[in-house]
Every structure is written in C-alpha cells, then in structure tokens.
Scaffold this motif. Sequence first.
Motif, short mmCIF file in Angstrom:
data_model
loop_
_atom_site.label_atom_id
_atom_site.label_comp_id
_atom_site.label_asym_id
_atom_site.label_seq_id
_atom_site.Cartn_x
_atom_site.Cartn_y
_atom_site.Cartn_z
N VAL A 71 76.53 55.47 56.71
CA VAL A 71 76.00 54.10 56.65
C VAL A 71 74.56 54.04 57.17
CG1 VAL A 71 76.40 51.71 57.35
CG2 VAL A 71 78.34 53.26 57.11
N ILE A 72 74.34 54.65 58.31
CA ILE A 72 73.01 54.53 58.94
C ILE A 72 72.04 55.56 58.34
CG2 ILE A 72 71.78 54.67 61.15
CD1 ILE A 72 74.45 53.62 62.44
N GLY A 73 72.57 56.74 58.02
CA GLY A 73 71.71 57.81 57.50
C GLY A 73 71.00 57.44 56.21
N TYR A 74 71.72 56.87 55.25
CA TYR A 74 71.09 56.59 53.95
C TYR A 74 70.02 55.48 54.08
CZ TYR A 74 73.54 59.69 50.70
OH TYR A 74 73.99 60.79 50.01
N GLY A 75 70.25 54.53 54.99
CA GLY A 75 69.22 53.52 55.22
C GLY A 75 67.96 54.16 55.78
N GLU A 76 68.17 55.09 56.72
CA GLU A 76 67.03 55.78 57.33
C GLU A 76 66.33 56.69 56.30
OE1 GLU A 76 67.93 57.07 61.39
OE2 GLU A 76 66.42 58.62 61.14
N TRP B 193 62.48 56.66 55.27
CA TRP B 193 61.64 57.87 55.38
C TRP B 193 60.93 58.13 54.04
CZ3 TRP B 193 62.27 63.07 53.34
CH2 TRP B 193 61.31 63.95 53.84
N ILE B 194 61.69 58.02 52.95
CA ILE B 194 61.11 58.23 51.61
C ILE B 194 59.95 57.25 51.39
CG2 ILE B 194 61.56 57.88 49.14
CD1 ILE B 194 64.35 59.06 49.56
N ASN B 195 60.18 56.00 51.77
CA ASN B 195 59.18 54.96 51.49
C ASN B 195 57.91 55.09 52.31
OD1 ASN B 195 60.16 53.59 49.30
ND2 ASN B 195 61.57 52.37 50.52
N GLN B 196 57.99 55.81 53.44
CA GLN B 196 56.74 55.95 54.21
C GLN B 196 56.05 57.29 53.96
OE1 GLN B 196 56.75 57.60 57.84
NE2 GLN B 196 58.42 58.76 56.93
N ARG B 197 56.60 58.13 53.05
CA ARG B 197 55.94 59.40 52.73
C ARG B 197 54.81 59.16 51.74
NH1 ARG B 197 58.46 62.68 49.62
NH2 ARG B 197 58.02 64.73 50.46
N ALA C 288 65.53 52.40 45.70
CA ALA C 288 65.49 50.94 45.88
C ALA C 288 66.84 50.42 46.40
CB ALA C 288 65.13 50.26 44.57
N MET C 289 67.93 51.03 45.94
CA MET C 289 69.26 50.55 46.38
C MET C 289 69.39 50.69 47.90
SD MET C 289 73.10 51.44 45.22
CE MET C 289 72.99 53.19 45.08
N TYR C 290 68.97 51.84 48.44
CA TYR C 290 69.16 52.06 49.88
C TYR C 290 68.06 51.40 50.73
CZ TYR C 290 72.96 54.88 48.34
OH TYR C 290 74.15 55.26 47.75
N GLN D 238 70.12 47.61 54.05
CA GLN D 238 69.49 47.72 55.37
C GLN D 238 70.21 46.80 56.37
OE1 GLN D 238 66.60 49.65 56.40
NE2 GLN D 238 66.93 50.80 54.52
N ASP D 239 70.69 45.64 55.90
CA ASP D 239 71.44 44.73 56.78
C ASP D 239 72.76 45.38 57.21
OD1 ASP D 239 69.49 42.84 56.64
OD2 ASP D 239 70.57 41.49 55.28
N ALA D 240 73.43 46.03 56.24
CA ALA D 240 74.71 46.69 56.55
C ALA D 240 74.48 47.80 57.57
CB ALA D 240 75.34 47.24 55.27
N MET D 241 73.37 48.51 57.40
CA MET D 241 73.04 49.60 58.33
C MET D 241 72.80 49.05 59.74
SD MET D 241 69.57 51.82 58.00
CE MET D 241 68.38 51.64 59.25
N ARG D 242 72.07 47.95 59.84
CA ARG D 242 71.78 47.35 61.15
C ARG D 242 73.05 46.82 61.82
NH1 ARG D 242 66.66 46.29 59.23
NH2 ARG D 242 67.42 44.60 57.93
#
Length: 226
Positions: free
Chosen positions: A141-146, A150-154, A170-172, A178-182
């Motif tokens: 749950v938390i890993g895929y959000g992270e 990470w992908i988006n800031q590369r 885009a899905m993750y 991101q809300d589910a991850m938080r």
Amino acid sequence: MTDTTQYRFDDLRSACAEDWRAYIRHDFVAQLADATLPRASFEHYLKQDYLFLIHFARAFALAAYKSRTLADLRQAHEGLKAIVDLELGLHVDYCQEWGIREAELEALPEARATMAYTRYVLDTGHRGDLLDLHVALAPCVIGYGEIANWINQRPSTVRGADNPYDAWIAMYASTEFQDAMRAEQEWLDARLAEVTPARFQELVMVFRDATRLEIDFWAMGLERRA
Ligand SMILES: Cc1ncc(CN)c(N)n1
C-alpha cells in the motif's frame, strides 16, 4: 521502569532501509519511468499483478474479519475498496488496452513469486494479529505510492504519450491512491506507538520479509519468470 519509545511507520522503513530502497528504486521501476522497460516484461508483470491483487483483496477481507473495533473495520474496508474498486477496476481496463482480456487473466497460472508473496501475507495474517497483517500489507500500500512519487521527481522520467507506462504511473500518483497510502500510514503510526521494543523487532522481520518479496515480484516481471 516503563519504556516510553513511541514507534512510527518511519521506524519500520528505517530499520529496513537497504531493502526498502532496493524495492522503491528497482531496475523495473527505473526502466518503466524511462520508458525503456521491455513491453513483454511489463505485460508479464501486469498479468501476475492481477492474481496478486485478488489475493491482496482477500488479505484485506481477513483484516476486516480480525478487526475488533469499528475504526479497524473501517480501515480494512478502505483497503479492500482501494483494491477492488480502484486498482482492480483500472487494472482490468488497463490490461484490455494492452490486449489482455479478463478471461485470459482468470485462466493464468500463478508465478512462484506471486504465490510466495501473497501466501506469505495471508499466512502472516492467519498466524499473527491484526497489526502483523497490516505490517505485511504495508510495502504494497505505502510502497507503490512512494514509488509513484519517486518516479515523478526523477528528471529522466519520460512523460505523456512518449511513455507507454504513463497511465500506470498516474494511477499510483492519483489522489485516491495517495490518500489510501496516507490513511494506512496513519493507522500504522497509531498502532505502532503502543508496541514494546521486542514486539517492534518482530514487526521489523515481517516488514522486511514483505519488502523482499516485493523485490522478487519486480525481478519476476523483469526476467519474465514463471
Ligand atoms: C506486487 C504489487 N505490490 C503492490 C501493489 C500496489 N497495490 C501492486 N499492485 N502490486
């Protein structure tokens, strides 16, 4: 003497920093971001991920079954909804765009990495308590959000139509995911604040095992292992 240590999810991540980094920044993820990942590897991953998600939905249903309070039941329900309504729905549509039909997904043989990871989480949930189960689910749950963040800031991430994996990213990165991850992280922070150092060490082992099984899942996709 009372122990006043208050653990948080971040402490689990720090205790497994090397494995966590190897999972989040795996070659599969970097190649997907750079649009260099072989399509056959992605397709193999995508198919196995369908089977994975079915079992993870079962694991959240087990979390609901093991819940003693309404708050815990709600958290399990949120996790189940995120997988069944959000992720699996998008997954099936996305597979169709890749020419993979639902009937094909249902008939797939399970790869060993899929079997190992999903059964590990279900077994952890059966033999342990609700916190063991949520800790085993956390890398998912938390890993895929992270990973999406990470992908988006590369700087080298390829965006839009030039990247066939753009919709996956885009899905993750979506608000829903991101809300589910938080929410999962907050639930874990509250429960971990109450555990003893000895119990925390047990949970570190579960978190490390699950993180390593995520790494094996990427390797299975990349190398198209059965
Ligand atoms: C193997 C795996 N791990 C995590 C996720 C994100 N729910 C996923 N779809 N697949």
